[in-house]
Design a protein around this motif. Structure first.
Motif, mmCIF file in Angstrom:
data_model
loop_
_atom_site.group_PDB
_atom_site.id
_atom_site.type_symbol
_atom_site.label_atom_id
_atom_site.label_comp_id
_atom_site.label_asym_id
_atom_site.label_seq_id
_atom_site.Cartn_x
_atom_site.Cartn_y
_atom_site.Cartn_z
ATOM 1 N N LYS A 79 0.839 -1.207 0.000
ATOM 2 C CA LYS A 79 0.000 0.000 0.000
ATOM 3 C C LYS A 79 0.869 1.249 0.000
ATOM 4 C CE LYS A 79 -4.048 -2.091 2.131
ATOM 5 N NZ LYS A 79 -3.496 -3.403 2.545
ATOM 6 N N ILE A 81 0.847 5.519 0.752
ATOM 7 C CA ILE A 81 0.108 6.599 1.405
ATOM 8 C C ILE A 81 0.767 7.952 1.127
ATOM 9 C CG2 ILE A 81 -0.739 5.112 3.271
ATOM 10 C CD1 ILE A 81 1.234 6.500 5.139
ATOM 11 N N ASP A 155 -3.165 4.553 -1.831
ATOM 12 C CA ASP A 155 -4.308 3.828 -1.269
ATOM 13 C C ASP A 155 -5.025 4.667 -0.220
ATOM 14 O OD1 ASP A 155 -4.124 0.769 -2.234
ATOM 15 O OD2 ASP A 155 -2.111 1.599 -2.013
ATOM 16 N N PHE A 156 -4.252 5.446 0.538
ATOM 17 C CA PHE A 156 -4.848 6.272 1.580
ATOM 18 C C PHE A 156 -4.137 7.623 1.671
ATOM 19 C CE2 PHE A 156 -5.805 1.933 2.943
ATOM 20 C CZ PHE A 156 -7.176 2.034 3.123
ATOM 21 N N LYS A 177 -10.975 7.065 1.706
ATOM 22 C CA LYS A 177 -9.525 6.916 1.623
ATOM 23 C C LYS A 177 -8.783 7.949 2.464
ATOM 24 C CE LYS A 177 -8.805 4.758 -2.875
ATOM 25 N NZ LYS A 177 -8.046 4.892 -4.136
ATOM 26 N N PHE A 212 -12.436 8.312 9.285
ATOM 27 C CA PHE A 212 -12.479 8.624 7.864
ATOM 28 C C PHE A 212 -13.123 9.995 7.692
ATOM 29 C CE2 PHE A 212 -12.278 3.953 7.637
ATOM 30 C CZ PHE A 212 -11.221 3.826 6.742
ATOM 31 N N VAL A 258 -6.212 -0.208 9.403
ATOM 32 C CA VAL A 258 -6.627 -0.018 8.014
ATOM 33 C C VAL A 258 -5.661 -0.724 7.072
ATOM 34 C CG1 VAL A 258 -6.835 1.716 6.182
ATOM 35 C CG2 VAL A 258 -7.886 2.118 8.436
#
Lengths: 274, 274, 274, 274
Positions: A79, A81, A155-156, A177, A212, A258
């Motif tokens: 992932k 970020i 991804d985030f 996200k 979120f 997460v």
């Protein structure tokens, strides 16, 4: 392998899912399942031993699930970020340290700040830092940020004490996200200056909330919350100091949850399989 | 309906179990599953919506499970407990209160004490109290207690600050059925006078441990543990006072877990599906 | 101004001390006092408003205190620390971050490692790192380390996961100045591999202990302890992961307490005015 | 002996107070002092060894303190409380148990309920129970309750889940003497149905708050707060169940603090010397 499934509930889901796993000779080491009976929603996280072709297994699972089901087999193991910051270092530094030593569970691909205070710490860790001030009109600044983030395809997006309110347009670009750390145990002390509010109210505990981000400020689905005791000897300033410790810990916890695919979002809530 | 299953692990267990539930039109609301990969043991607790003949469902499940599997469909919904005490009231009183208001999740059928201090509080709640002193030789006293307990046929024997060490024979009579509250966060301060030991060591936290009783003193499978902070201002006596609060809370927690069929025992460990 | 006093107890100490402060027009904002009645020891920490010549005030206070009294008026406001490490990064990195942003309450003047794994992170923060392996005989390595530490004249030596046992000689060189983080809630799981021990015992909580180092391994005066819950789903490895979070937090807490002059050591205990 | 002092701050207070104690040959075992620098208020709690005539010592202390000072020497050692309840048993039962075994730090002299549900448990403990329904107009019911409470001349009135809002007149009759347990971590979820609100918001922790009652509903000075973690598997009902445990613990904690003279009230805050 990790498998996550979210769909509307119906009888036989577990039987169908586990039959397919069994057919693939996958052994279920740990299974977490939850049904929200009010919303009739089904959530499952599986940790299985064995190996299977991911695409084939996903397709096979989808054949027995409701049409709107969201299935992830080994959800993106690498992932990415993007972190957004203003001036406070504590959450960013914690993320950079974990990133540096490979224990974050993701890669920090960029940091965006609306002030340049934290540029140097990013340089120390060889992470690209982008300064995008809000000197011009807000919409223009946000457009730049959106474009920049998209160029990194993360991804985030982690708001690690980013102190500007994001527009609906911004939020819509990264639905479910964007993760924010708020410096109170929401819904207490929503809005500005929560430590000042806490000090004036004379509370005996302060906290932090990772959630979120949605259109409604401080109202998005909560991922994690923790508190720390305070007393009369605390000033608003020393509450800030204690608060930073708990902010760092809660954001780290939420990111870990997460990034290990333990968090499901629906309506304004989360299911978290800790 | 609650269903619990404990057996050796093999591929396909979840598929087989959930298929049978599906055939019975039972919907799985919540499922907890754990595999101990080292011991190759499988544990499952299911909360299902719907109804089925318990004996028939049990038999049906056993047909697909390993021979040694332990299956409980709606494990005794009206559990019975015997409580054993010495002189301290706090754990017993908490149990009697919950019992009185129907929130214990079990019925207290008798209290046995080796002192008469707590007879009156039992009387206040119309619960039979039996005084069995250890005036004669220990074996004789234990024999009486074993006989008395067996006459009540309880699901669990709760040692609510019973301050005598039970013999192997006693323990063997109620395997995995005796729950003790120990006044330290085991394995720290095992043995006698844990608060005195804690005071002298100058620790900054004290705790309590609820565990199943085995032959090895203070070494049985742990169900629940909690701690409470202490500091230099505590004497050994005030540690005792704080400790009693946490003892009461931990035993209540452990009993709630056991009585709602969330605790599985194997070797010297527990699986607890909170 | 902060004032700390430690001496044998006698009647009138507070009156004498506060009279002197009053004569100097110093207002007591916060006062913490403790008497260990068993040891007949007196401990006091004062936070006062106003200004006074430090040496003169110290002398004045000493005139009314027992001869062996230890008085500190504004105890070294610019404290210096040396950090000793082996391979694990988490405690060191937390210290380096706080040091970098000026929130540690001290300056990290050097890091000493018996492996070179953590050299690079020190370089990132421009902190001198010294590699002193134990390749030769232990005594020789220790001599080098002692000499090196002394050249920096630190207030405290922080063992941030330094995995070698220090000799009595080493400890004697820095009496009440060496702080260690031990990865268990002592006295549980003293010695090696506490997480492995915890896993095998099946405990429901693990912890960490920050303590001053004395000749007796894992037996020094405890400064701070915290725990974190674990359960059956934890492996020894995931206990290590959770444990690192709590180790970092406890060491940070202990250092904050020590560096703000809130910790008094006597016999094998501490008084901590939080 | 315990001595508490609350007054406006000025230089030399501690010197004057401690000089008087010294003259009376009283040794200060533990002293807690706090100055609210914004409000310029001084608070002190002393635990002293020795004996002195209480009235004479009080007078002597008052001669050196500001005119409005509130001084208590050995504040009522035999405190009396009246408990008010509605239907929920958990807090009342905990109080009755401690009262019964002499560990409450006060005597329960009467229980007043606006429903008769809890009459029987009072009878079991030989505590007078008075039923005063709100069938007639509220003012009339309150007048009866005020009169009844006054006839018992209690030190404190404990609202142990009393579910009616008290009028300003009622509150004015027992200024800083009424303690309420509120079933949320205030200011979150003030008002009705906090657990329902918490469930709908999807929070990850719920709590309870013990506070003095003032005219402003749920806004009085906070004495103690604690939280307990919850997650997606909790219904509003199971949050209530968990919440009751924490309500009981927080009220017990607050009562212990108040009854040991550790709580000072001023403006809308408390100083709590734990």
């Amino acid at each position: 392998m990790i498998i996550t499934i979210q769909c509307s509930d119906q009888i036989g889901l577990v039987a169908d899912i586990s039959r397919i796993l069994s057919e693939h000779r996958l052994n279920i080491v740990s299974m977490r399942e939850h049904v929200d009976k009010i919303e009739r929603m089904f959530f499952m996280r599986l940790d299985v031993d064995g190996s299977a072709a991911e695409a084939e297994l996903t397709n096979r699972l989808e054949t027995v699930l409701p049409i709107e089901a969201v299935v992830h087999v080994n959800p993106s193991p690498n992932k990415r970020i993007v972190v957004m910051v203003t001036k406070e270092y504590h959450c960013l530094a914690d993320i950079l340290i974990r990133n540096n030593f490979g224990t974050l569970g993701a890669s920090v691909v960029a940091v965006i700040g609306n002030h340049d205070v934290l540029e140097k710490i990013c340089n120390r860790f060889d992470i690209p830092f982008y300064l995008i001030t809000y000197d011009e009109e807000k919409a223009g600044s946000e457009d730049k940020i959106i474009e920049l983030i998209k160029s990194y395809n993360p991804d985030f997006v982690i708001l690690a004490k980013f102190m500007r309110i994001l527009s609906s347009l911004f939020v819509a670009n990264f639905k479910n996200k964007i993760i924010n750390i708020h410096h109170s145990f929401l819904p207490a002390f929503a809005g500005a200056n929560p430590y000042r509010q806490a000090f004036e109210r004379g509370v005996k505990l302060i906290g932090a909330t990772a959630h979120f981000v949605t259109d409604d400020l401080d109202e998005g689905p909560i991922i994690a919350q923790q508190i720390v005791p305070v007393n009369h000897s605390f000033t608003a300033q020393s509450m800030v100091k204690s608060g930073k410790e708990i902010e760092t810990a809660v954001l780290a916890k939420a990111m870990d949850l997460v990034l290990t695919d333990r968090v499901f979002v629906y309506k304004n809530k989360t299911v978290v399989f800790e």
